[in-house]
Design a protein around this motif. Structure first.
Motif, PDB file in Angstrom:
ATOM      1  N   GLU A 193      26.400  38.505  25.362  1.00 17.43           N
ATOM      2  CA  GLU A 193      26.149  39.246  24.132  1.00 17.43           C
ATOM      3  C   GLU A 193      26.616  38.467  22.913  1.00 17.43           C
ATOM      4  O   GLU A 193      27.057  37.322  23.011  1.00 17.43           O
ATOM      5  CB  GLU A 193      26.848  40.609  24.218  1.00 17.43           C
ATOM      6  N   ASN A 194      26.503  39.086  21.759  1.00 18.90           N
ATOM      7  CA  ASN A 194      26.974  38.503  20.504  1.00 18.90           C
ATOM      8  C   ASN A 194      28.450  38.140  20.663  1.00 18.90           C
ATOM      9  O   ASN A 194      29.286  39.015  20.876  1.00 18.90           O
ATOM     10  CB  ASN A 194      26.773  39.527  19.386  1.00 18.90           C
ATOM     11  N   LYS A 195      28.764  36.859  20.565  1.00 22.45           N
ATOM     12  CA  LYS A 195      30.121  36.436  20.915  1.00 22.45           C
ATOM     13  C   LYS A 195      30.631  35.369  19.949  1.00 22.45           C
ATOM     14  O   LYS A 195      29.861  34.599  19.367  1.00 22.45           O
ATOM     15  CB  LYS A 195      30.161  35.890  22.343  1.00 22.45           C
ATOM     16  N   GLN A 196      31.951  35.352  19.807  1.00 30.24           N
ATOM     17  CA  GLN A 196      32.630  34.330  19.004  1.00 30.24           C
ATOM     18  C   GLN A 196      33.841  33.839  19.795  1.00 30.24           C
ATOM     19  O   GLN A 196      34.388  34.564  20.626  1.00 30.24           O
ATOM     20  CB  GLN A 196      33.086  34.901  17.662  1.00 30.24           C
ATOM     21  N   PHE A 197      34.257  32.617  19.480  1.00 28.61           N
ATOM     22  CA  PHE A 197      35.454  32.057  20.099  1.00 28.61           C
ATOM     23  C   PHE A 197      36.287  31.388  19.020  1.00 28.61           C
ATOM     24  O   PHE A 197      35.754  30.698  18.147  1.00 28.61           O
ATOM     25  CB  PHE A 197      35.091  31.029  21.175  1.00 28.61           C
ATOM     26  N   VAL A 198      37.602  31.589  19.071  1.00 27.35           N
ATOM     27  CA  VAL A 198      38.481  30.947  18.097  1.00 27.35           C
ATOM     28  C   VAL A 198      39.789  30.553  18.776  1.00 27.35           C
ATOM     29  O   VAL A 198      40.310  31.295  19.614  1.00 27.35           O
ATOM     30  CB  VAL A 198      38.750  31.866  16.886  1.00 27.35           C
ATOM     31  N   GLU A 199      40.275  29.371  18.433  1.00 26.79           N
ATOM     32  CA  GLU A 199      41.602  28.945  18.900  1.00 26.79           C
ATOM     33  C   GLU A 199      42.548  28.951  17.709  1.00 26.79           C
ATOM     34  O   GLU A 199      42.245  28.378  16.663  1.00 26.79           O
ATOM     35  CB  GLU A 199      41.558  27.546  19.514  1.00 26.79           C
ATOM     36  N   VAL A 200      43.685  29.600  17.867  1.00 27.33           N
ATOM     37  CA  VAL A 200      44.686  29.697  16.810  1.00 27.33           C
ATOM     38  C   VAL A 200      45.932  28.918  17.229  1.00 27.33           C
ATOM     39  O   VAL A 200      46.036  28.463  18.364  1.00 27.33           O
ATOM     40  CB  VAL A 200      45.040  31.180  16.520  1.00 27.33           C
ATOM     41  N   GLU A 201      46.866  28.769  16.310  1.00 24.63           N
ATOM     42  CA  GLU A 201      48.099  28.050  16.621  1.00 24.63           C
ATOM     43  C   GLU A 201      48.893  28.768  17.723  1.00 24.63           C
ATOM     44  O   GLU A 201      49.337  28.161  18.683  1.00 24.63           O
ATOM     45  CB  GLU A 201      48.952  27.904  15.365  1.00 24.63           C
ATOM     46  N   GLN A 202      49.079  30.074  17.548  1.00 24.84           N
ATOM     47  CA  GLN A 202      49.841  30.874  18.498  1.00 24.84           C
ATOM     48  C   GLN A 202      49.080  32.153  18.827  1.00 24.84           C
ATOM     49  O   GLN A 202      48.682  32.872  17.916  1.00 24.84           O
ATOM     50  CB  GLN A 202      51.215  31.237  17.924  1.00 24.84           C
ATOM     51  N   SER A 203      48.867  32.400  20.104  1.00 25.34           N
ATOM     52  CA  SER A 203      48.238  33.655  20.509  1.00 25.34           C
ATOM     53  C   SER A 203      49.291  34.755  20.519  1.00 25.34           C
ATOM     54  O   SER A 203      50.487  34.501  20.370  1.00 25.34           O
ATOM     55  CB  SER A 203      47.621  33.514  21.901  1.00 25.34           C
ATOM     56  N   ARG A 204      48.835  35.984  20.739  1.00 25.53           N
ATOM     57  CA  ARG A 204      49.783  37.090  20.767  1.00 25.53           C
ATOM     58  C   ARG A 204      50.384  37.305  22.147  1.00 25.53           C
ATOM     59  O   ARG A 204      50.838  38.392  22.485  1.00 25.53           O
ATOM     60  CB  ARG A 204      49.123  38.380  20.260  1.00 25.53           C
ATOM     61  N   LEU A 205      50.432  36.238  22.954  1.00 22.84           N
ATOM     62  CA  LEU A 205      51.245  36.270  24.163  1.00 22.84           C
ATOM     63  C   LEU A 205      52.721  36.329  23.791  1.00 22.84           C
ATOM     64  O   LEU A 205      53.568  36.692  24.606  1.00 22.84           O
ATOM     65  CB  LEU A 205      50.983  35.032  25.026  1.00 22.84           C
ATOM     66  N   ILE A 206      53.027  35.930  22.553  1.00 15.31           N
ATOM     67  CA  ILE A 206      54.374  36.059  22.015  1.00 15.31           C
ATOM     68  C   ILE A 206      54.320  36.918  20.761  1.00 15.31           C
ATOM     69  O   ILE A 206      53.254  37.116  20.184  1.00 15.31           O
ATOM     70  CB  ILE A 206      54.985  34.677  21.672  1.00 15.31           C
TER      71      ILE A 206
END
Length: 262
Positions: A213-226
């Protein structure tokens, strides 16, 4: 019946809603800043403790199996909320946001209720066995080649699956997230990873690649695993809010007026 503890941030007027689900080992307070930013943007917001976490009265985790049912129960909760005027507070679609185990159940639940039109997942996995494999490697440590070989071995994978079935005391009846993203149901999807996502980054990319489906992908400095603070939190929250604003626009009509549909 499902019971949990959470915060409902109400606009006190009919509006779309966003439900937020935290990751394994976390609790709802880690998502409070994002919840508040979504509320400021005009959404009714529900953020809760997953079973076995925070103040949940259920003291064990289902590792994603039972949690999907809890999330669907949260949607039913939203459908029944009214304000003092007797108006239903839920008007329009629902969006889901989830980290790791919260993202896993958000993807699966999103194919089971057509009211869900937007999903954001952070550092997610395709199925329970892959998640358990990931958790085992975290426990034994990635520096040990022998330990990694042991964890990767077929019998270890089998033992993990059998242990899961015994632990959950029922067969896993959820559709794995990989199948879920390949199912068309009119959703918009945002996949997030961070430089701290580790092996979950590869799994998230796999899910994004297979999404139909309509999708996006983004990589950030820090994910919300922390837990995120200050600028990192502000930038992350703004990106998620912007996605939901595009995927589930807030009506500019006055409360009580009917919004013209397509």
């Amino acid at each position: 019946s499902t019971q949990t503890v959470g915060w409902f941030l109400s606009r006190d007027n009919p509006a779309p809603a966003i439900i937020l689900s935290h990751g394994y080992g976390g609790n709802r307070s880690e998502l409070l800043t994002l919840s508040f930013e979504l509320w400021k943007a005009g959404y009714n917001v529900l953020v809760y403790d997953l079973r076995g976490h925070g103040e949940s009265p259920v003291k064990w985790s289902g590792l994603g199996t039972y949690e999907k049912e809890d999330l669907l129960s949260a949607i039913r909760f939203l459908r029944n909320r009214t304000n003092e005027k007797g108006q239903n507070l839920l008007e329009g679609p629902i969006g889901l946001y989830g980290v790791e185990i919260g993202g896993y159940i958000s993807l699966i639940a999103s194919t089971q209720d057509p009211i869900i039109k937007a999903v954001v997942v952070d550092s997610v996995y395709p199925d329970l066995s892959r998640f358990m494999n990931h958790q085992l490697k975290k426990i034994v440590g990635n520096d040990s080649e022998m330990a990694n070989r042991l964890v990767d071995s077929h019998w270890t994978t089998q033992l993990t699956e059998w242990a899961m079935q015994l632990y959950l005391m029922r067969r896993e009846d959820s559709v794995p997230a990989l199948d879920s993203v390949a199912t068309a149901s009119g959703r918009k999807l945002l996949f997030i990873t961070g430089k701290n996502s580790g092996r979950l980054s590869e799994m998230t990319r796999e899910l994004h690649y297979n999404a139909k489906e309509n999708k996006q992908f983004v990589e950030v400095e820090q994910s919300r695993l922390i837990r995120l603070y200050d600028t990192a939190s502000s930038d992350y929250d703004a990106r998620v809010v912007a996605f939901f604003q595009e995927a589930i626009p807030i009506s500019t009509d006055k409360p009580g007026q009917k919004t013209k549909g397509k």
